[in-house]
Design a protein around this motif. Structure first.
Motif, mmCIF file in Angstrom:
data_model
loop_
_atom_site.group_PDB
_atom_site.id
_atom_site.type_symbol
_atom_site.label_atom_id
_atom_site.label_comp_id
_atom_site.label_asym_id
_atom_site.label_seq_id
_atom_site.Cartn_x
_atom_site.Cartn_y
_atom_site.Cartn_z
ATOM 1 N N PHE A 101 -89.478 61.343 27.155
ATOM 2 C CA PHE A 101 -89.964 61.627 28.314
ATOM 3 C C PHE A 101 -91.228 61.000 28.703
ATOM 4 C CE2 PHE A 101 -92.369 64.958 30.812
ATOM 5 C CZ PHE A 101 -91.442 65.423 31.826
ATOM 6 N N VAL A 149 -93.006 71.867 29.868
ATOM 7 C CA VAL A 149 -93.672 71.124 30.925
ATOM 8 C C VAL A 149 -94.864 71.709 31.223
ATOM 9 C CG1 VAL A 149 -93.328 70.270 33.347
ATOM 10 C CG2 VAL A 149 -91.436 70.078 31.737
ATOM 11 N N ASP A 176 -89.966 64.515 37.255
ATOM 12 C CA ASP A 176 -90.595 63.055 37.374
ATOM 13 C C ASP A 176 -92.182 63.365 37.487
ATOM 14 O OD1 ASP A 176 -88.216 61.929 36.915
ATOM 15 O OD2 ASP A 176 -87.754 61.566 38.919
#
Length: 888
Positions: free
Chosen positions: A543, A466, A502
């Motif tokens: 994702f 991420v 998110d």
């Protein structure tokens, strides 16, 4: 005689530099011109420094000094009695220092001056250049100085050269355990008491838009190492500029810290006979009362804090404008839609030719002049500034010209506006974005508790994949010349240290164009929504990253879906529901991790408050009523008083009934998925929100008990580890509708727009479950134990959610036992024989095959047969070929 000296009240950097200088001047004598800081004094007691034969100034004859080597100082007021000989024409002075020039600066014949974190760094560089190898003891003493003056390499004044010096010293034997022993020390009881006094006395004032904290104390005994207390105070309160003054006996000790380029704390402390760096300084003041000193501090701050604010950092962009032929009615509609108090007017060449204000428009409307064009009544006597315009120019436009906004114009093109509110917020200290040039944040105005960079939180809390993705997004935005931000719950939960992956991205520009450009750099696909300027980036592993254009929403009427226009990040955030969801993080590489807080989101996170952004928030979007309760219960916060008042007002206006029920279903689904669902539903009931779903819907003690039982049933099923998915929120929805009639459930389902597959559960399976409860109760009263096949027939075909509802709804232990038997065993029972086996046995194909299979399954459930052979024998016994043929 050669003498190596440092400043009075010597610290570890002075000592480390002296020890290093001894290697450059082997015949020189080490001399302390005055006292030492407490930490250094303690070190001198336990170290082997006696081997260096350090002298006190009274032990030498100053007239015999022919060369004075000053380290970590070049201020004549800080070298004690050595100041008496510096004007001796025969004296040769060598200086090694990292402090800035001031009015007491000494000029040397040889000078090594650099803007680094510690003088020890300068000495270490000379070691490297001249290939001098320090001993482990020398390296340790030099490391002490380096670590102390750079705050363990964490102070803002730390440079790459300081890190290089630390690496060199560590490589040559610097003992970090010794460094830790003398630099990381527990506070004494006197220091703890003084720190508490400073915390209580700490006051904040705003000077030229900069928040300055001033703390003072007065004690009748000496407490050493005040600088460490100041550092702790700055960290505890997260202060950008801090000045501490402590009276001890007959003198006042001052220590200052600054994280901002606008405030050079070293130059400021020169006013009081002290000095230091841009980020750290100290001074000692005698013969002046503490109260008088504090007054001088406040008075002198105004001339030392430099406002580097330019119009480009305050302005809002893009700008909503009107043409010269627009009507008053057009102006009124625009101002109402976007809550503007003034709007620039452009001519056909797109030049700013006037400004019209809300007051003028409202007066014109009062006189029924809505059709008059704005050029007839706009103000043409106004001032503009360039994007590099100063604060003084902005003040002149807003104060002297009485403008509600100042247009920012470059080369004749309108690039932004600065409003009265923008300027007022800056002047009063709400400066999260009015940063120095190194921050580079382009958005202009807003409100914040404190400026913060979240790079460390990103590095420590997020998975590497991420983190890499966020940097990639920022890189693509830089290539396109776009500003890009992380927004919403991701940022909120990052600050709260709660897991949330998110990712919502907002781009100042075309979000779809950005998403498509990003997709060309990596393996992913893009789904777009042209109407709202949004896109979803979907990666091969599923994702997703949501991309949106910064936009401004307005509502044609209460509870309507919003209309959308492109806007700045600030306007985009203003359309959101609550202040805690307006925090955003820049992903552009030159200010990656910088958080923007326009609306006090940090403050409300700290206060644990849910606050709406404006008074019409719940009128414009009544779903926020449900969302407020959801966030309150999820985060353990409280709804603010004003927000609660606004919620109750919206309920009285029955705003919820003006929106589509499917939007309420979406909010209800999320609430029923929350861990604190009982508390959330209780709050919905307190706000009278459940009655909008159905007037008979109420959440009381009986309902709460049913939910608790449903939670137990759900947990029981989870512990079976069947791997079978189910929707917990649907189970809770059954519980919520428990007291409604079939017609009531049908009516609610219609209004909520429940999907067809779920309507089957509500309108068919749920009534069947309630009938089954009655049947089972009758069987229990007759004390007749059912066969396994009966249990199977009861529950077969019911969804997991309905079965768990039955378990929660019943107070019968037998029923729970039967459900457990069905869920863990009976429902998995299968017949071994198949259609081909029956044909092989001589049975012609036909619908009656199902009767045979049902018969076999019943026998298997009741443990009458087990093997394949037993199934065949049972079929032959009860079904004949001739009977089968005749039944075809």
């Amino acid at each position: 005689m050669d003498v190596i000296a440092t400043h009075v009240n010597a610290d570890f950097d002075g000592l480390g530099a002296m020890i290093a200088a001894k290697r450059l001047y082997p015949d020189a004598v080490l001399v302390f011109p005055g006292g030492q800081e407490r930490g250094l004094r303690d070190f001198l007691l336990y170290s082997t420094l006696y081997a260096y034969d350090v002298k006190r100034i009274r032990d030498i004859d100053l007239h015999e000094v022919t060369r004075l080597i000053l380290v970590d100082v070049r201020n004549s007021s800080r070298i004690g009695k050595f100041a008496d000989i510096i004007k001796n024409p025969d004296l040769v002075i060598h200086i090694y220092d990292h402090h800035p020039v001031d009015e007491h600066t000494i000029q040397g014949q040889v000078e090594f001056i650099q803007e680094v974190g510690a003088t020890t760094t300068i000495m270490t560089q000379l070691f490297i250049e001249r290939e001098i190898v320090p001993t482990p003891d020398e390296a340790t003493m030099m490391m002490l100085g380096l670590y102390e003056d750079t705050g363990h390499l964490l102070f803002s004044g730390t440079t790459p050269k300081d890190f290089q010096a630390a690496a060199f010293l560590l490589q040559h034997g610097a003992n970090l355990n010794t460094v830790a022993d003398f630099l990381v020390r527990e506070m004494t009881s006197e220091q703890v008491d003084l720190l508490n006094e400073l915390l209580k006395a700490c006051q904040k004032i705003i000077v030229n838009g900069v928040e300055v904290a001033i703390a003072s104390a007065s004690i009748n005994y000496y407490v050493g190492d005040i600088s460490s207390l100041v550092h702790k105070l700055q960290e505890i309160e997260n202060l950008n500029v801090l000045i501490v003054a402590v009276r001890m006996e007959d003198r006042i000790f001052m220590v200052g810290r600054s994280r901002l380029s606008e405030m050079h704390i070293g130059e400021f402390f020169q006013e009081f006979g002290g000095g230091g760096h841009a980020f750290a300084a100290s001074a000692t003041v005698r013969d002046l009362p503490l109260a008088q000193l504090l007054n001088r501090i406040e008075k002198n701050l105004h001339k030392h804090i430099r406002s580097r604010c330019e119009a480009s950092y305050l302005m809002s962009a893009p700008v909503k404008t009107l043409s010269v032929d627009s009507t008053v009615e057009d102006a009124r509609e625009l101002m109402t839609r976007f809550n503007f108090n003034a709007v620039p007017i452009l001519n056909d060449q797109q030049l700013v030719v006037g400004i019209i204000t809300r007051q003028v428009v409202e007066k014109a409307a009062h006189h029924k002049l809505l059709k008059m064009i704005v050029s007839e009544m706009m103000n043409t006597d106004f001032q503009t500034v360039s994007s590099s315009g100063s604060l003084a120019e902005l003040q002149q436009g807003i104060i002297e010209h009485n403008q509600r906004c100042v247009p920012v114009v470059d080369a004749g093109i309108l690039v932004g506006v600065v409003t009265r509110t923008d300027l007022l917020r800056y002047m009063l200290g709400d400066r999260q974005l009015f940063a120095d040039e190194s921050q580079g944040i382009p958005e202009r105005s807003g409100l914040q508790l404190k400026r913060k960079n979240l790079q460390r939180q990103i590095d420590t809390q997020l998975p590497e994949s991420v983190r890499l993705l966020l940097h990639q997004l920022g890189t693509v935005a830089d290539q396109l010349g776009l500003q890009i931000y992380l927004v919403g719950g991701f940022v909120r939960d990052l600050l709260l240290r709660q897991p949330n992956l998110d990712i919502d991205i907002v781009v100042e520009g075309d979000g779809i164009e950005f998403a498509e450009a990003f997709a060309k750099t990596t393996q992913c696909r893009v789904r777009t929504h042209e109407k709202f300027g949004t896109a979803v980036i979907v990666f091969p592993d599923g994702f997703k990253v949501d991309i949106a254009s910064a936009r401004l929403e307005y509502y044609d009427r209460p509870a309507a879906l919003p209309r959308v226009e492109y806007a700045s990040i600030r306007h985009d955030l203003y359309r959101r529901d609550f202040t805690i969801n307006t925090l955003t993080i820049s992903l552009n590489q030159n200010h990656f991790g910088q958080m923007l807080d326009f609306f006090g989101g940090q403050r409300d996170l700290k206060d644990k408050s849910i606050r709406a952004l404006h008074n019409l928030s719940f009128i414009e979007d009544p779903t926020r009523l449900f969302r407020a309760v959801r966030f309150e219960q999820r985060l353990g916060f409280d709804i603010g008083r004003q927000t609660e008042r606004l919620m109750r007002s919206a309920v009285q206006l029955r705003s919820v009934k003006k929106i589509a029920g499917v939007r309420i279903l979406h909010e209800l689904e999320q609430i029923l998925d929350e861990p604190r669902v009982v508390a959330a539903l209780n709050r919905l009931d307190q706000f009278d929100l459940l009655k909008f779903i159905d007037p008979k819907l109420h959440f009381g003690e009986q309902s709460a008990n049913l939910f608790v039982a449903a939670e137990r049933a759900s947990s029981w099923f989870d512990l079976l580890y069947t791997g079978e998915s189910y929707r917990r929120w649907m189970l809770y929805l059954f519980c919520l509708f428990d007291n409604l009639s079939e017609k009531g459930v049908s009516r609610v389902g219609d209004w909520l727009g429940v999907p067809l597959k779920d309507r089957v559960l509500l309108l068919e399976q749920l009534p069947k479950a309630k009938q089954l409860l009655k049947l089972i109760k009758q069987r229990r009263n007759k004390q007749i134990d059912p066969k396994n096949s009966e249990i199977y027939l009861w529950f077969n075909g019911l969804s997991v959610e309905v079965i768990l509802y039955l378990m929660a709804r019943s107070d019968s232990e037998n029923l729970r036992k039967w459900i457990s038997l069905y869920m863990t065993d009976l429902r998995r029972e299968k017949v071994i024989l198949n259609g081909k086996d029956l044909i092989a046995l001589g049975f012609p194909p036909g619908k009656y095959f199902q009767d045979i299979f049902d018969f076999l399954l019943k026998a298997r459930l009741n443990l009458e047969i087990d093997t394949r052979e037993e199934e065949i024998l049972l079929v032959k016994k009860h079904f004949s070929n001739s009977n089968a043929s005749s039944s075809c």
